[in-house]
Design an enzyme around this catalytic site. Structure first.
Site, short mmCIF file in Angstrom:
data_model
loop_
_atom_site.label_atom_id
_atom_site.label_comp_id
_atom_site.label_asym_id
_atom_site.label_seq_id
_atom_site.Cartn_x
_atom_site.Cartn_y
_atom_site.Cartn_z
N HIS A 196 0.83 -1.21 0.00
CA HIS A 196 0.00 0.00 0.00
C HIS A 196 0.86 1.26 0.00
CE1 HIS A 196 -3.07 -2.99 1.16
NE2 HIS A 196 -3.74 -2.28 0.26
N GLU A 441 -10.56 -11.03 -4.73
CA GLU A 441 -9.13 -10.89 -4.46
C GLU A 441 -8.60 -12.05 -3.62
OE1 GLU A 441 -8.44 -7.08 -2.61
OE2 GLU A 441 -10.26 -7.20 -1.44
N ASP A 465 -4.12 -8.29 -4.12
CA ASP A 465 -4.28 -9.36 -3.14
C ASP A 465 -4.45 -10.71 -3.82
OD1 ASP A 465 -4.02 -8.35 -0.49
OD2 ASP A 465 -5.81 -7.15 -0.85
N CYS A 512 -9.48 -3.29 -10.30
CA CYS A 512 -8.95 -2.11 -9.62
C CYS A 512 -7.58 -2.36 -8.98
CB CYS A 512 -9.94 -1.61 -8.57
SG CYS A 512 -10.31 -2.84 -7.32
C1 PEP Z 1 -6.25 -5.22 -4.58
O1 PEP Z 1 -6.01 -6.02 -3.68
O2 PEP Z 1 -5.93 -5.40 -5.77
C2 PEP Z 1 -6.92 -3.94 -4.28
C3 PEP Z 1 -7.29 -3.11 -5.23
O3 PEP Z 1 -7.09 -3.65 -2.95
P1 PEP Z 1 -5.90 -3.05 -2.05
O4 PEP Z 1 -4.73 -2.78 -2.96
O5 PEP Z 1 -6.42 -1.84 -1.40
O6 PEP Z 1 -5.65 -4.18 -1.11
MG MG Z 2 -6.96 -5.73 -1.76
#
Ligand code: PEP
Ligand code: MG
Length: 580
Positions: A196, A441, A465, A512
């Site tokens: 993140h 995910e 994820d 996403c």
């Molecule tokens: C992901 O896991 O791809 C996602 C978009 O969620 P995050 O990156 O916030 O875990």
């Molecule tokens: Mg995620």
């Protein structure tokens, strides 16, 4: 002395500035009184930490064989400081005499030494106080485990734009806290490309290199650094010729970016006239400006938890309502998908202490995300009510992260109904038909996607994820980042399965995760049938350009062939062909 370090390229671009070392917070240690019977144990803990740091220095030196010899000399200096009885013996005396904890003892001793250094006239010797601090910091880190919230602030004498944050580690909460200080870049010793922390760097549009191993140890405050976020390279104290070369590269990149920005109002349509939705990922209300600037069609992922990271308590419904209201208003009629809290693991609202919980060995597999929300229905209801209340102000959808079991959807839908009926009772308006989607995910969700299709209105694939859990690779751990592979045949199979299964029942599916924002993967995903991409705003123009140069009818047969391949080399070869 000029030297170069290599790490993970996580956010592209070039930054040139002065190093701003993050250290102080690590040295803010608690003072604890030790029971007499535990004093010798504390001394042994101190000895073990010093020995561990010594070993790290020795192996760091060995791994730098062939690098500029001055780096070796630099590590030798740190070894010498560590071996000096003033640092390796005196703290033990302090522990015994004052019956205190080891961290506090070494920091007390460091302050005495630093004060002595600072009185010296000779500038070279005076500057050795930095080295003492760096060595002590490393021992303290060893004693405490990973540092917590580091509280990064630009010094009053310099502007953030000219500074490059150099830290051992930065949590997402740390980055959120310094987001408004406009640093030119940040670099860290640890961290993976889809952590993140890395995602935040891309969202902020600043170059970043993570996983540098020893940058924090080797770089001094105020040294000039070039960060090449595209190649994952750091050049410390560059010579004038290299500096000039990079200044030129930097301005060329800026010209390229401004050319891409001309695509802002162009439609994202393929050569065979298929319209693609390009959406933005955002982390807080103020990101809406960058989303509009990028020409996005809306927000495909609003990671709500980022607004409240590290603040110590869960936000109230009113606080959330205010933050979501501001965001939805800023959308100017564009659609927005608000994700419920994806807390836990590396993203915490509560500090470890206030959570009063023991640290878990596998936090990524523990009580995080929707599991945490369902375990605290009162907070979850507050969030659902806040989202429902803003649903009347724009085109709002709800997204549930990290689903793995059908019962989680059933429970969420029941709570949503409860939130709706309480609002009805209070005569508060909301969108009765608000759509609710789920993130795919977790591999189980990807394989058994049918059970999600029957219960939800749309899907969003979280590849960050999904890759982490499918390949059993911690996305934030640079030690295994070479194995984090979006092109692994298992990942491609899962993605194709999710998209084609959703397509059969006309269920909208977007992506996403970070894969959606990589222009090298745009054609691959188009060929799998993906029509909605959500990414950090700065990446939208590059992906749009790729879409405009692509013909889906030409791409699809090549992608089908790729999906039958199992050899990584062959997959890459075909992908290169696809991108020609
Ligand atoms: C992901 O896991 O791809 C996602 C978009 O969620 P995050 O990156 O916030 O875990
Ligand atoms: Mg995620």
């Amino acid at each position: 002395m000029s030297f170069t370090l290599h790490g993970l390229a996580v956010s592209s671009g070039i930054a040139i500035g002065q190093a701003h070392l993050i250290s102080q917070a690590t040295l803010e240690v608690s003072h604890l009184v030790i029971a007499p019977r535990l004093v010798e144990k504390e001394v042994a803990r101190f000895d073990a930490a010093v020995a561990q740091v010594r070993n790290e220095f020795v192996s760091m030196k060995a791994s730098m064989e062939g690098s500029p010899t001055d780096i070796g000399a630099f590590i030798d200096l740190h070894l010498m400081i560590l071996a000096d009885p003033e640092l390796s013996e005196m703290p033990k005396q302090i522990i015994r005499e004052r019956r205190c904890n080891a961290e506090w003892a070494i920091v007390q001793q460091m302050e005495v030494l630093v004060a002595q250094f600072e009185k010296i006239d000779d500038i070279y010797l005076r500057e050795r106080s930095y080295d003492v601090r760096q060595v002590v910091e490393r021992v303290v880190r060893e004693l405490c485990g990973r540092p917590g919230h580091v509280g990064v602030k630009a010094p009053k004498t310099a502007k953030g734009e000219n500074l490059i944050v150099v830290a051992h580690d930065l949590s997402p909460a740390d980055v959120m806290a310094f987001k408004d200080q406009h640093f030119a870049s940040f670099v860290t010793d640890v961290g993976g490309a889809t952590s993140h922390t890395a995602i935040l760097a891309r969202g902020m549009g600043i170059p970043a290199v993570l996983g540098l191993h020893n940058a924090r140890q080797l770089i001094r405050d105020k040294e000039t650094i070039i960060v090449d976020g595209t190649r994952g390279v750091l050049i410390v104290n560059p010579d004038p010729r290299i500096l000039e070369e990079y200044e030129l590269k930097k301005s060329q990149l800026e010209i390229e970016r401004s050319k891409l920005r001309l695509l802002k109002t162009a439609r994202a349509t393929t050569l065979d006239r298929v319209k693609i939705d390009l959406l933005a990922n955002i982390e807080e209300p103020s990101d809406v400006g960058a989303m509009i600037e990028s020409g996005a069609d809306g927000v495909g992922l609003f990671r709500t938890e980022f607004i409240f990271l590290g603040r110590g308590d869960m936000p109230s419904e009113e606080e959330q309502f205010e933050a979501y209201r501001k965001t939805v208003k800023g959308m100017q009629g564009r659609p927005i998908t608000i994700r419920t809290f994806d807390l836990g693991n590396d993203k915490r609202v509560l500090s470890d202490d206030s959570a009063g919980e023991r640290k878990r060995d596998n936090p990524a597999l523990g009580l995080r995300s929707i599991r945490l929300s369902l375990a605290d229905p009162k907070s979850f209801l507050a969030q659902l009510r806040a989202i429902l209340r803003v649903s009347k102000l724009g085109k709002v959808k709800i997204l549930i992260p990290m689903l793995s079991h059908a019962v989680q959807i059933d429970q969420t839908l029941a709570l949503l109904e409860q939130a709706k009926s309480s609002l009805r009772g209070e005569r508060v308006a909301f969108d009765e038909n608000i759509e609710i989607g789920g993130m795919i995910e977790v591999p189980a969700a990807a394989l058994a996607v049918g059970m999600f299709l029957r219960r939800l209105n749309f899907l969003s694939i979280g590849t960050n994820d999904l890759i982490q859990y499918t390949l059993a690779i911690d996305r934030a751990d640079e030690q295994v980042s070479n194995l984090y592979d979006p092109l692994h045949p298992a990942i491609l199979m899962l993605l194709a399965h999710i998209i084609s299964t959703a397509e059969k029942v006309n269920m909208p599916v977007s992506m996403c995760g970070e894969m959606a924002g990589d222009p090298n993967l745009t054609r691959l995903l188009l060929g799998m049938g993906l029509r909605q991409f959500s990414m950090y705003p700065a990446q939208i123009p590059a992906v749009k350009q790729k879409i405009k140069q692509s013909d889906i009818s030409e791409i699809t047969p090549i992608v089908r062939r790729i999906l039958r391949l199992e050899e990584p080399g062959k997959i890459q070869e075909q992908l290169d062909r696809l991108n020609m």
